[in-house]
Design an enzyme around this catalytic site. Structure first.
Site, PDB file in Angstrom:
ATOM      1  N   THR A 154     -20.365  18.082  34.873  1.00 46.53           N
ATOM      2  CA  THR A 154     -19.716  18.815  35.958  1.00 46.53           C
ATOM      3  C   THR A 154     -18.511  17.957  36.313  1.00 46.53           C
ATOM      4  O   THR A 154     -18.574  16.714  36.210  1.00 46.53           O
ATOM      5  CB  THR A 154     -20.609  18.976  37.211  1.00 46.53           C
ATOM      6  OG1 THR A 154     -20.902  17.689  37.728  1.00 46.53           O
ATOM      7  CG2 THR A 154     -21.914  19.703  36.884  1.00 46.53           C
ATOM      8  N   HIS A 155     -17.416  18.586  36.666  1.00 47.13           N
ATOM      9  CA  HIS A 155     -16.160  17.861  36.956  1.00 47.13           C
ATOM     10  C   HIS A 155     -15.717  17.013  35.764  1.00 47.13           C
ATOM     11  O   HIS A 155     -15.046  16.006  35.940  1.00 47.13           O
ATOM     12  CB  HIS A 155     -16.293  16.970  38.197  1.00 47.13           C
ATOM     13  CG  HIS A 155     -16.922  17.644  39.367  1.00 47.13           C
ATOM     14  ND1 HIS A 155     -16.221  18.344  40.313  1.00 47.13           N
ATOM     15  CD2 HIS A 155     -18.232  17.757  39.722  1.00 47.13           C
ATOM     16  CE1 HIS A 155     -17.045  18.849  41.213  1.00 47.13           C
ATOM     17  NE2 HIS A 155     -18.284  18.515  40.866  1.00 47.13           N
ATOM     18  N   SER A 276       0.053  16.199  10.748  1.00 43.82           N
ATOM     19  CA  SER A 276       1.312  15.959  11.445  1.00 43.82           C
ATOM     20  C   SER A 276       2.388  15.672  10.412  1.00 43.82           C
ATOM     21  O   SER A 276       2.105  15.133   9.339  1.00 43.82           O
ATOM     22  CB  SER A 276       1.144  14.764  12.386  1.00 43.82           C
ATOM     23  OG  SER A 276       2.382  14.122  12.597  1.00 43.82           O
ATOM     24  N   LYS A 282      -3.091  11.909  11.463  1.00 45.47           N
ATOM     25  CA  LYS A 282      -3.464  12.988  12.385  1.00 45.47           C
ATOM     26  C   LYS A 282      -4.260  14.128  11.744  1.00 45.47           C
ATOM     27  O   LYS A 282      -4.037  14.496  10.608  1.00 45.47           O
ATOM     28  CB  LYS A 282      -2.214  13.586  13.043  1.00 45.47           C
ATOM     29  CG  LYS A 282      -1.530  12.686  14.035  1.00 45.47           C
ATOM     30  CD  LYS A 282      -2.398  12.312  15.228  1.00 45.47           C
ATOM     31  CE  LYS A 282      -2.561  13.448  16.205  1.00 45.47           C
ATOM     32  NZ  LYS A 282      -1.345  13.726  16.969  1.00 45.47           N
ATOM     33  N   GLU A 289      -5.912  25.155  19.888  1.00 52.45           N
ATOM     34  CA  GLU A 289      -4.808  25.097  20.863  1.00 52.45           C
ATOM     35  C   GLU A 289      -4.066  26.435  20.942  1.00 52.45           C
ATOM     36  O   GLU A 289      -3.713  26.900  22.029  1.00 52.45           O
ATOM     37  CB  GLU A 289      -3.823  23.999  20.483  1.00 52.45           C
ATOM     38  CG  GLU A 289      -4.397  22.600  20.674  1.00 52.45           C
ATOM     39  CD  GLU A 289      -3.497  21.551  20.052  1.00 52.45           C
ATOM     40  OE1 GLU A 289      -2.495  21.200  20.682  1.00 52.45           O
ATOM     41  OE2 GLU A 289      -3.790  21.102  18.930  1.00 52.45           O
ATOM     42  N   GLN A 321       5.541  54.601  28.648  1.00 55.85           N
ATOM     43  CA  GLN A 321       5.738  54.269  27.234  1.00 55.85           C
ATOM     44  C   GLN A 321       5.543  52.769  27.006  1.00 55.85           C
ATOM     45  O   GLN A 321       5.254  52.339  25.896  1.00 55.85           O
ATOM     46  CB  GLN A 321       7.150  54.695  26.812  1.00 55.85           C
ATOM     47  CG  GLN A 321       7.501  54.392  25.384  1.00 55.85           C
ATOM     48  CD  GLN A 321       8.753  55.139  24.946  1.00 55.85           C
ATOM     49  OE1 GLN A 321       8.713  56.336  24.708  1.00 55.85           O
ATOM     50  NE2 GLN A 321       9.866  54.442  24.862  1.00 55.85           N
TER      51      GLN A 321
HETATM   52  N1  ARG Z   1       7.058  58.175  23.566  1.00 54.15           N
HETATM   53  C1  ARG Z   1       6.492  58.664  24.755  1.00 54.15           C
HETATM   54  C2  ARG Z   1       5.494  57.646  25.297  1.00 54.15           C
HETATM   55  O1  ARG Z   1       5.113  56.811  24.589  1.00 54.15           O
HETATM   56  C3  ARG Z   1       5.812  59.953  24.505  1.00 54.15           C
HETATM   57  C4  ARG Z   1       5.710  60.859  25.689  1.00 54.15           C
HETATM   58  C5  ARG Z   1       7.056  61.335  26.081  1.00 54.15           C
HETATM   59  N2  ARG Z   1       7.010  62.329  27.053  1.00 54.15           N
HETATM   60  C6  ARG Z   1       8.092  62.702  27.727  1.00 54.15           C
HETATM   61  N3  ARG Z   1       7.986  63.641  28.571  1.00 54.15           N
HETATM   62  N4  ARG Z   1       9.234  62.102  27.565  1.00 54.15           N
HETATM   63  O2  ARG Z   1       5.113  57.679  26.441  1.00 54.15           O
END
Ligand code: ARG
Length: 465
Positions: A154-155, A276, A282, A289, A321
């Site tokens: 712990t710690h 390394s 190394k 990581e 989108q």
């Molecule tokens: N490429 C658009 C998206 O990924 C698709 C939907 C677009 N719809 C619109 N009304 N412009 O969200």
């Protein structure tokens, strides 16, 4: 010529096209997009919304496009705005008029929501399998180290003796939660948005349940506004992946520590270590990581999408989108991390002698020493004081509790008897912690069995999808 030419009279500025387009990253949804269109077309045909002749032409056309894309043919118009437009344009190019009927009773808004759901559902299955495989590696590794005593911390200070099996099974338990979280996410998102149209449903006599069933959903999203504006399933996935990465990064950190000269508890297989460019001696834990570092990316993806969705008015907004790159990046990151982590842990070797020596130093049996006195009738708080003073003396003298003479013990507390020595032995201290969930080999073995039963059941869940 744009699909929407009509209301919009002039050509779009090319910079707007570049800014607006998503094909560069949503092309990976082509399979889901085409499968979704096929189910939609089949339903339109079955309901008589389009003719059977048109339906057949659409289905054949889409099948051909899918086949070509699976074969790696470069058939998508790079100038198309997104995958939905690209597939529709290609279909019309190939089959003519029937292609122009495909978008009846549909909008890209319900279409994109569908594509993302189909894609995420599939990816969850893959992740679920990878997480179970990693859990199995941890469990199998634990099984061979039931008696490998190590310090528990712990710690980051040595605290009480545990075993390596016990430590590894803590991670197996985290993976159990990850696996069930993914299942929960899948279960909640398993509803089809098609039929929601742009936002307000459709006037055509569609059969939403039919489309949903064709696509393997258990039902339909009950509200059309919600169907097109919901990205909870993406957020949930990203949250689940973030938590999974927390687990990987904690184990990564421990592996890094264990492989240091300071700890010397473990040794990476050469195939999973790096050298390394300047220091010939190394052997670096780059994989661990990077997994630790990539955790930040996944959190970033979650934070990005939460921020995008926050405050958006209903229903669809183009902001959404932005869900794709966040989801795709997180999925790619977690899949590669799990894929490399599993064999890295599988091939990790442990230096049991170093672990045992570390557990023998640092007074890990001090609590056991106090417990010994409690069993002889002393209240715990008093026993705690007695042992604290003994530890203080030992530190001053540079020795350990078990090297004190019986006289030294008894001058601290007359309740000490010769049986204190076996009570302080490392293995005895571990074996005594046999309550459920503890490090005693029998308790850990029970946990291992429990996880194996769990894993077998969850593999069945996957097979049932
Ligand atoms: N490429 C658009 C998206 O990924 C698709 C939907 C677009 N719809 C619109 N009304 N412009 O969200």
């Amino acid at each position: 010529m744009k699909l929407w030419a009509g209301r919009i009279q002039t050509d779009t500025d090319s910079r707007v096209n570049d800014f607006n387009a998503s094909l560069a990253f949503d092309a990976r949804l082509y399979r889901e997009d085409i499968e979704g269109s096929m189910a939609h077309a089949a339903m339109l045909g079955a309901r008589g919304i389009i003719s059977q002749v048109d339906t057949d032409a659409i289905l054949a056309g889409l099948e051909g496009i899918l086949r070509d894309l699976e074969d790696g043919k470069d058939i998508l118009d790079p100038d198309a705005e997104d995958i939905h437009m690209a597939v529709e344009a290609l279909l019309t190019q190939r089959v003519g008029d029937p292609g122009r009927r495909l978008h009846t009773a549909r909008s890209r808004n319900d279409q994109v929501a569908l594509d993302m759901r189909l894609y995420v559902k599939k990816e969850i299955q893959t992740l679920h399998g990878l997480a179970l495989a990693f859990q199995k590696t941890l469990t199998d590794k634990a099984e061979v180290h039931l008696d490998t005593v190590m310090p528990g911390y712990t710690h980051l200070q040595r605290a009480q003796p545990i075993t390596l099996a016990h430590h590894l099974m803590a991670y197996a338990e985290m993976l159990r939660r990850d696996v069930t979280r993914l299942e929960d996410c899948h279960r909640r998102m398993d509803l089809c948005p098609l039929g929601a149209g742009a936002l307000a449903g459709t006037t055509y006599p569609v059969d939403r349940a039919d489309t949903a069933a064709r696509l393997g959903f258990v039902g339909v999203v009950p509200n059309s506004l919600d169907a097109v504006s919901d990205r909870d399933f993406c957020l949930e996935l990203l949250a689940d992946l973030s938590i999974l990465m927390v687990h990987l990064s904690r184990l990564a950190e421990e592996i890094i520590l264990w492989c240091s000269w300071e700890f010397g508890f473990a040794d990476l297989d050469d195939a999973y270590a790096t050298g390394s460019s300047i220091m010939p001696q190394k052997k670096n834990p780059d994989v661990a990581e990077l997994a630790r570092g990539k955790t930040g990316r996944v959190f970033g993806d979650l934070t990005a999408l939460l921020t995008v969705m926050k405050g958006l008015p209903l229903a669809y907004n183009k902001d959404m989108q932005e869900d794709k790159e966040a989801v795709f990046d997180a999925l790619d990151t977690v899949k590669t991390a799990l894929t490399v982590f599993t064999p890295m842990v599988e091939t990790l070797t442990f230096k049991s002698d170093r672990m045992r020596r570390a557990a023998a130093e640092g007074f890990l049996n001090a609590t056991d020493c106090a417990d010994y006195l409690v069993k002889k009738g002393l209240p715990f708080r008093e026993a705690y004081g007695v042992v604290g003073r003994l530890v203080h003396t030992c530190i001053a003298q540079g020795n350990t509790l078990e090297t004190l003479s019986l006289e030294e013990f008894q001058s601290a507390c007359p309740l000490f008897a010769p049986d204190v020595y076996p009570a302080l032995a490392l293995d005895a201290c571990v074996r005594a912690r046999k309550a459920d969930g503890g490090p005693a080999p029998e308790a850990v073995r029970a946990h291992i069995e429990q996880i194996r039963v769990f894993a077998a059941a969850r593999a069945l869940w996957q097979a049932s999808l």
